[in-house]
Each structure stands twice: as C-alpha cells, then as structure tokens.
Enzyme design. Structure first.
Site, PDB file in Angstrom:
ATOM      1  N   ARG A  22     -15.708   8.960   7.047  1.00 41.89           N
ATOM      2  CA  ARG A  22     -15.721  10.660   6.972  1.00 41.89           C
ATOM      3  C   ARG A  22     -17.249  11.252   7.287  1.00 41.89           C
ATOM      4  O   ARG A  22     -17.440  11.922   7.674  1.00 41.89           O
ATOM      5  CB  ARG A  22     -15.302  10.940   5.620  1.00 41.89           C
ATOM      6  CG  ARG A  22     -14.876  12.480   5.455  1.00 41.89           C
ATOM      7  CD  ARG A  22     -13.777  12.535   4.400  1.00 41.89           C
ATOM      8  NE  ARG A  22     -12.418  12.112   4.541  1.00 41.89           N
ATOM      9  CZ  ARG A  22     -11.909  10.987   4.134  1.00 41.89           C
ATOM     10  NH1 ARG A  22     -12.402  10.183   3.105  1.00 41.89           N
ATOM     11  NH2 ARG A  22     -10.710  10.694   4.637  1.00 41.89           N
ATOM     12  N   ASP A  51      -7.995  13.842   9.625  1.00 39.41           N
ATOM     13  CA  ASP A  51      -6.723  12.902   9.544  1.00 39.41           C
ATOM     14  C   ASP A  51      -7.272  11.491   9.722  1.00 39.41           C
ATOM     15  O   ASP A  51      -8.204  11.108  10.324  1.00 39.41           O
ATOM     16  CB  ASP A  51      -5.876  13.007  10.891  1.00 39.41           C
ATOM     17  CG  ASP A  51      -4.394  12.381  10.457  1.00 39.41           C
ATOM     18  OD1 ASP A  51      -3.790  12.894   9.653  1.00 39.41           O
ATOM     19  OD2 ASP A  51      -3.930  11.545  11.145  1.00 39.41           O
TER      20      ASP A  51
HETATM   21  P1  ITT Z   1      -3.792  15.810   4.225  1.00 39.77           P
HETATM   22  O1  ITT Z   1      -2.856  15.445   5.460  1.00 39.77           O
HETATM   23  O2  ITT Z   1      -3.206  16.925   3.408  1.00 39.77           O
HETATM   24  O3  ITT Z   1      -5.173  16.045   4.481  1.00 39.77           O
HETATM   25  P2  ITT Z   1      -3.005  12.841   3.315  1.00 39.77           P
HETATM   26  O4  ITT Z   1      -3.728  12.397   2.223  1.00 39.77           O
HETATM   27  O5  ITT Z   1      -1.737  13.199   3.555  1.00 39.77           O
HETATM   28  O6  ITT Z   1      -3.778  14.459   3.133  1.00 39.77           O
HETATM   29  P3  ITT Z   1      -3.789  11.710   6.051  1.00 39.77           P
HETATM   30  O7  ITT Z   1      -2.340  11.921   6.642  1.00 39.77           O
HETATM   31  O8  ITT Z   1      -4.807  11.714   6.947  1.00 39.77           O
HETATM   32  O9  ITT Z   1      -3.965  12.597   4.644  1.00 39.77           O
HETATM   33  O10 ITT Z   1      -3.793  10.428   5.336  1.00 39.77           O
HETATM   34  C1  ITT Z   1      -4.952   9.579   4.905  1.00 39.77           C
HETATM   35  C2  ITT Z   1      -4.663   8.141   4.138  1.00 39.77           C
HETATM   36  O11 ITT Z   1      -5.691   7.341   4.647  1.00 39.77           O
HETATM   37  C3  ITT Z   1      -4.992   8.721   2.573  1.00 39.77           C
HETATM   38  O12 ITT Z   1      -3.791   9.062   2.166  1.00 39.77           O
HETATM   39  C4  ITT Z   1      -5.489   7.124   2.153  1.00 39.77           C
HETATM   40  O13 ITT Z   1      -4.192   6.619   1.778  1.00 39.77           O
HETATM   41  C5  ITT Z   1      -6.095   6.668   3.595  1.00 39.77           C
HETATM   42  N1  ITT Z   1      -7.382   6.970   3.638  1.00 39.77           N
HETATM   43  C6  ITT Z   1      -8.258   7.942   4.278  1.00 39.77           C
HETATM   44  N2  ITT Z   1      -9.351   8.103   4.055  1.00 39.77           N
HETATM   45  C7  ITT Z   1      -9.643   7.118   2.928  1.00 39.77           C
HETATM   46  C8  ITT Z   1     -10.721   6.854   2.324  1.00 39.77           C
HETATM   47  O14 ITT Z   1     -11.996   7.302   2.516  1.00 39.77           O
HETATM   48  N3  ITT Z   1     -10.635   5.815   1.170  1.00 39.77           N
HETATM   49  C9  ITT Z   1      -9.355   5.500   1.070  1.00 39.77           C
HETATM   50  N4  ITT Z   1      -8.128   5.614   1.735  1.00 39.77           N
HETATM   51  C10 ITT Z   1      -8.332   6.365   2.636  1.00 39.77           C
END
Ligand code: ITT
Length: 200
Positions: free
Chosen positions: A183, A67
């Site tokens: 990450r 997350d």
């Molecule tokens: P899952 O819950 O299925 O894993 P999700 O994309 O909905 O997928 P999150 O709820 O953790 O996951 O939301 C993470 C958001 O934060 C992601 O959609 C991006 O908008 C942002 N994000 C996270 N890591 C990132 C990265 O390495 N680079 C750019 N944006 C990132």
C-alpha cells in the site's frame, strides 16, 4: 482538498490516513458511504476502478479505491483477487489465513514465496475537474510463515514474512509496515499524480 476513499475496510482507511497524513498533510480523506458496486472484475486494477468510479459518480468528488490481496507463487498467484473471501463469503480473515496455511502444509522454503499486491485507482469525475483516471501499483515481496504470529495489521499479516525481516507483518509496528508495504509503495507512485491534480 478532500478526497473520497471508496472502501468498507476500516483497516485500509487507517493505513491510508497514516500514509497520506504524513506525505500530504493538506489532504482530508472522507469515507464513502454510498452504494457498494459488484466487484466482478478479473484483475486488481479492474476491481479498483469499479469501486473508485462508483464513488466518484455518487459523490462528484475525486475518489480513490484500493484493491489488494496476497499472491502465492506455488499457487499460481492465488488467492489474488479472491483474498478477502478465500475461505468463502463471510468466513472472515482468520478462516482465510488458516485455509491458506493448510493448503501450504506440505510446502517448504524456498517454495513458500509470496507477495502482497495493491492497486490504487484514482478517478476524477467531471464535477471535480476531470474526467481523469490513474492507477498505481505496489508489490511487497516475502514468504508465507509456517504458523501465525503477531497482533498488528489485518488480513494475512500474521502469516506473511516480508523480505528483509524475520517476523511477520503483524509483528511489525504499524509505522514500519506503513513504510514498506504494498500500500505504501502504491502510494509512493500515486502521490506525484495527486500533487499534480491538487496543484491544477
Ligand atoms: P474494500 O473492497 O471495501 O476496499 P476488502 O477488504 O473487501 O475491502 P479487497 O477486495 O481489496 O478489499 O480485499 C483485500 C483483502 O486482501 C483483504 O481483505 C485482506 O484479506 C488482504 N489484504 C490486503 N491488504 C492487506 C494487508 O496490508 N495486510 C493483510 N492482508 C491484506
């Protein structure tokens, strides 16, 4: 060893495979295709465990969930856990980053400081030798750019300039992002734990 990765975000799967492939070559990452739980936690950690526990219960295998999100200092840490749906459910990554740029249009450096956050939850169900749980955290410091640039990565990468760089995270080669990102930092903390479990 096989572990399940509980995410529906293909970009995360790609980054996990690249980061883990290099550091734990014996590991196979399986995508989770079971039911998606409601992510109604109030923290990155709570949401990561909701996703990892659901996958572990459904598959009986060691499961990981990520997350993550972007936190802007001057906005009190928002978008935070709402990063994926900042411009509304289903609005998408481009709408999310455009809204964030608009919200910061009057703010100048050094007040554009921000960081990416990542919590990875590890859940070992009884069927796989548990119960055991562990959470690892990574934080990537930087600032929000004045405009978007770059085509690599995903999400907010085109508007995030990491500390120590003059370019956005989307302008970095994937290997460079995967060596420095929130990450990657969470994984650096998690890998000794994974090694302990796989050695047991
Ligand atoms: P899952 O819950 O299925 O894993 P999700 O994309 O909905 O997928 P999150 O709820 O953790 O996951 O939301 C993470 C958001 O934060 C992601 O959609 C991006 O908008 C942002 N994000 C996270 N890591 C990132 C990265 O390495 N680079 C750019 N944006 C990132």
């Amino acid at each position: 060893l096989e572990i399940v990765l509980a995410t529906h975000n293909q970009h995360k799967v790609d980054e996990f495979q690249k980061i883990l492939g290099e550091r734990m070559p014996g590991l196979t990452v399986l995508a989770y295709d079971g039911p998606e739980p409601v992510e109604d936690g109030t923290s990155f950690e709570a949401n990561a465990f909701i996703k990892a526990r659901a996958a572990a219960a459904h598959t009986g295998r060691i499961s990981l969930a990520d997350d993550s999100g972007i936190a802007v200092d001057v906005m009190g840490g928002s978008p935070g856990i709402f990063s994926a749906r900042w411009a509304g459910p289903g609005a998408g990554a481009q709408a999310n980053l455009e809204l964030l740029l608009a919200q910061l249009s009057d703010i100048r450096d050094p007040h554009r400081a921000a960081h990416f956050h990542c919590t990875i939850a590890l859940v070992v169900p009884e069927a796989a030798g548990g119960p055991h749980e562990h959470a690892a955290v990574g934080r990537w410091q930087g600032r929000i750019a004045l405009a978007e640039s770059g085509a690599h990565g995903f999400g907010y990468d085109p508007i995030f300039v990491p500390e120590g760089f003059d370019v956005s995270a989307a302008e970095l080669a994937p290997e460079v992002k995967n060596a420095h990102s929130h990450r990657a930092l969470a994984f650096a903390e998690l890998i000794p734990e994974l090694e302990r479990i796989t050695a047991a």
